[in-house]
Design a protein around this motif. Sequence first.
Motif, mmCIF file in Angstrom:
data_model
loop_
_atom_site.group_PDB
_atom_site.id
_atom_site.type_symbol
_atom_site.label_atom_id
_atom_site.label_comp_id
_atom_site.label_asym_id
_atom_site.label_seq_id
_atom_site.Cartn_x
_atom_site.Cartn_y
_atom_site.Cartn_z
ATOM 1 N N GLU A 1 0.870 -1.171 0.000
ATOM 2 C CA GLU A 1 0.000 0.000 0.000
ATOM 3 C C GLU A 1 0.910 1.224 0.000
ATOM 4 O O GLU A 1 1.783 1.348 0.859
ATOM 5 C CB GLU A 1 -0.880 -0.007 1.250
ATOM 6 N N VAL A 2 0.728 2.110 -0.986
ATOM 7 C CA VAL A 2 1.556 3.307 -1.108
ATOM 8 C C VAL A 2 0.674 4.535 -0.874
ATOM 9 O O VAL A 2 -0.336 4.712 -1.553
ATOM 10 C CB VAL A 2 2.213 3.392 -2.503
ATOM 11 N N LEU A 3 1.061 5.360 0.093
ATOM 12 C CA LEU A 3 0.326 6.585 0.421
ATOM 13 C C LEU A 3 1.116 7.775 -0.100
ATOM 14 O O LEU A 3 2.261 7.994 0.316
ATOM 15 C CB LEU A 3 0.155 6.709 1.941
ATOM 16 N N ALA A 4 0.524 8.537 -1.031
ATOM 17 C CA ALA A 4 1.225 9.654 -1.652
ATOM 18 C C ALA A 4 0.343 10.898 -1.660
ATOM 19 O O ALA A 4 -0.882 10.806 -1.646
ATOM 20 C CB ALA A 4 1.612 9.281 -3.080
ATOM 21 N N THR A 5 0.996 12.063 -1.698
ATOM 22 C CA THR A 5 0.269 13.321 -1.817
ATOM 23 C C THR A 5 0.475 13.953 -3.188
ATOM 24 O O THR A 5 -0.177 14.937 -3.512
ATOM 25 C CB THR A 5 0.712 14.320 -0.727
ATOM 26 N N ASP A 6 1.365 13.407 -3.996
ATOM 27 C CA ASP A 6 1.645 13.932 -5.334
ATOM 28 C C ASP A 6 0.550 13.464 -6.292
ATOM 29 O O ASP A 6 0.423 12.262 -6.532
ATOM 30 C CB ASP A 6 3.017 13.435 -5.793
ATOM 31 N N PRO A 7 -0.256 14.386 -6.861
ATOM 32 C CA PRO A 7 -1.315 13.976 -7.791
ATOM 33 C C PRO A 7 -0.760 13.206 -8.989
ATOM 34 O O PRO A 7 -1.420 12.335 -9.536
ATOM 35 C CB PRO A 7 -1.952 15.288 -8.246
ATOM 36 N N GLY A 8 0.478 13.504 -9.365
ATOM 37 C CA GLY A 8 1.109 12.804 -10.484
ATOM 38 C C GLY A 8 1.363 11.340 -10.202
ATOM 39 O O GLY A 8 1.590 10.557 -11.126
ATOM 40 N N SER A 9 1.314 10.956 -8.933
ATOM 41 C CA SER A 9 1.568 9.551 -8.588
ATOM 42 C C SER A 9 0.513 8.634 -9.189
ATOM 43 O O SER A 9 0.775 7.459 -9.437
ATOM 44 C CB SER A 9 1.640 9.361 -7.068
ATOM 45 N N MET A 10 -0.689 9.170 -9.451
ATOM 46 C CA MET A 10 -1.742 8.349 -10.051
ATOM 47 C C MET A 10 -1.296 7.805 -11.412
ATOM 48 O O MET A 10 -1.403 6.621 -11.685
ATOM 49 C CB MET A 10 -3.045 9.133 -10.189
ATOM 50 N N SER A 11 -0.768 8.679 -12.251
ATOM 51 C CA SER A 11 -0.312 8.226 -13.575
ATOM 52 C C SER A 11 1.087 7.626 -13.504
ATOM 53 O O SER A 11 1.384 6.662 -14.203
ATOM 54 C CB SER A 11 -0.348 9.379 -14.578
ATOM 55 N N ASP A 12 1.953 8.186 -12.643
ATOM 56 C CA ASP A 12 3.333 7.698 -12.569
ATOM 57 C C ASP A 12 3.399 6.240 -12.124
ATOM 58 O O ASP A 12 4.087 5.421 -12.737
ATOM 59 C CB ASP A 12 4.163 8.550 -11.597
ATOM 60 N N LEU A 13 2.687 5.908 -11.046
ATOM 61 C CA LEU A 13 2.727 4.530 -10.546
ATOM 62 C C LEU A 13 2.009 3.580 -11.496
ATOM 63 O O LEU A 13 2.437 2.446 -11.679
ATOM 64 C CB LEU A 13 2.142 4.439 -9.137
ATOM 65 N N GLY A 14 0.943 4.052 -12.129
ATOM 66 C CA GLY A 14 0.245 3.232 -13.121
ATOM 67 C C GLY A 14 1.141 2.909 -14.299
ATOM 68 O O GLY A 14 1.222 1.765 -14.747
ATOM 69 N N GLY A 15 1.820 3.919 -14.812
ATOM 70 C CA GLY A 15 2.727 3.726 -15.934
ATOM 71 C C GLY A 15 3.892 2.832 -15.581
ATOM 72 O O GLY A 15 4.293 1.963 -16.364
ATOM 73 N N TRP A 16 4.437 3.025 -14.394
ATOM 74 C CA TRP A 16 5.550 2.195 -13.945
ATOM 75 C C TRP A 16 5.114 0.727 -13.845
ATOM 76 O O TRP A 16 5.816 -0.164 -14.327
ATOM 77 C CB TRP A 16 6.069 2.695 -12.587
ATOM 78 N N ALA A 17 3.962 0.480 -13.245
ATOM 79 C CA ALA A 17 3.485 -0.908 -13.084
ATOM 80 C C ALA A 17 3.210 -1.550 -14.437
ATOM 81 O O ALA A 17 3.486 -2.739 -14.630
ATOM 82 C CB ALA A 17 2.226 -0.929 -12.217
ATOM 83 N N ASP A 18 2.693 -0.771 -15.391
ATOM 84 C CA ASP A 18 2.393 -1.307 -16.720
ATOM 85 C C ASP A 18 3.646 -1.727 -17.474
ATOM 86 O O ASP A 18 3.597 -2.607 -18.329
ATOM 87 C CB ASP A 18 1.642 -0.271 -17.572
ATOM 88 N N THR A 19 4.768 -1.088 -17.179
ATOM 89 C CA THR A 19 5.991 -1.358 -17.935
ATOM 90 C C THR A 19 7.030 -2.132 -17.139
ATOM 91 O O THR A 19 8.153 -2.305 -17.594
ATOM 92 C CB THR A 19 6.621 -0.029 -18.419
ATOM 93 N N THR A 20 6.669 -2.604 -15.956
ATOM 94 C CA THR A 20 7.615 -3.311 -15.092
ATOM 95 C C THR A 20 7.154 -4.746 -14.881
ATOM 96 O O THR A 20 6.047 -4.981 -14.410
ATOM 97 C CB THR A 20 7.740 -2.594 -13.730
ATOM 98 N N ALA A 21 8.023 -5.683 -15.251
ATOM 99 C CA ALA A 21 7.704 -7.097 -15.040
ATOM 100 C C ALA A 21 7.717 -7.402 -13.543
ATOM 101 O O ALA A 21 8.525 -6.863 -12.796
ATOM 102 C CB ALA A 21 8.723 -7.974 -15.756
ATOM 103 N N GLY A 22 6.797 -8.257 -13.122
ATOM 104 C CA GLY A 22 6.799 -8.716 -11.743
ATOM 105 C C GLY A 22 5.960 -7.904 -10.784
ATOM 106 O O GLY A 22 5.922 -8.203 -9.595
#
Length: 80
Positions: free
Chosen positions: A38-59
């Motif tokens: 569970e990741v708690l963030a205040t950066d609104p960009g984290s919504m797209s950043d973490l989504g994009g990272w997960a989509d392009t990261t194996a595992g």
Amino acid sequence: MTDYEVTETLDVKGQNCPMPVVKTKQTIDKLEEGAVLEVLATDPGSMSDLGGWADTTAGVELVDQQEGDEVYTHYVRKTE
């Protein structure tokens, strides 16, 4: 009801890009397969950043994201 149980919580509130993604990767690497971070963030960009990272990261799989008033909550499962 969710189909996952949180294994560990990572608080990156107050940190801006790219730190939420960097800290998430560092933490998820230490967890067992099947664990949910569970990741708690205040950066609104984290919504797209973490989504994009997960989509392009194996595992890893982004299983859920929730947008609160001031905190964005992300749930990342380690899949391998």
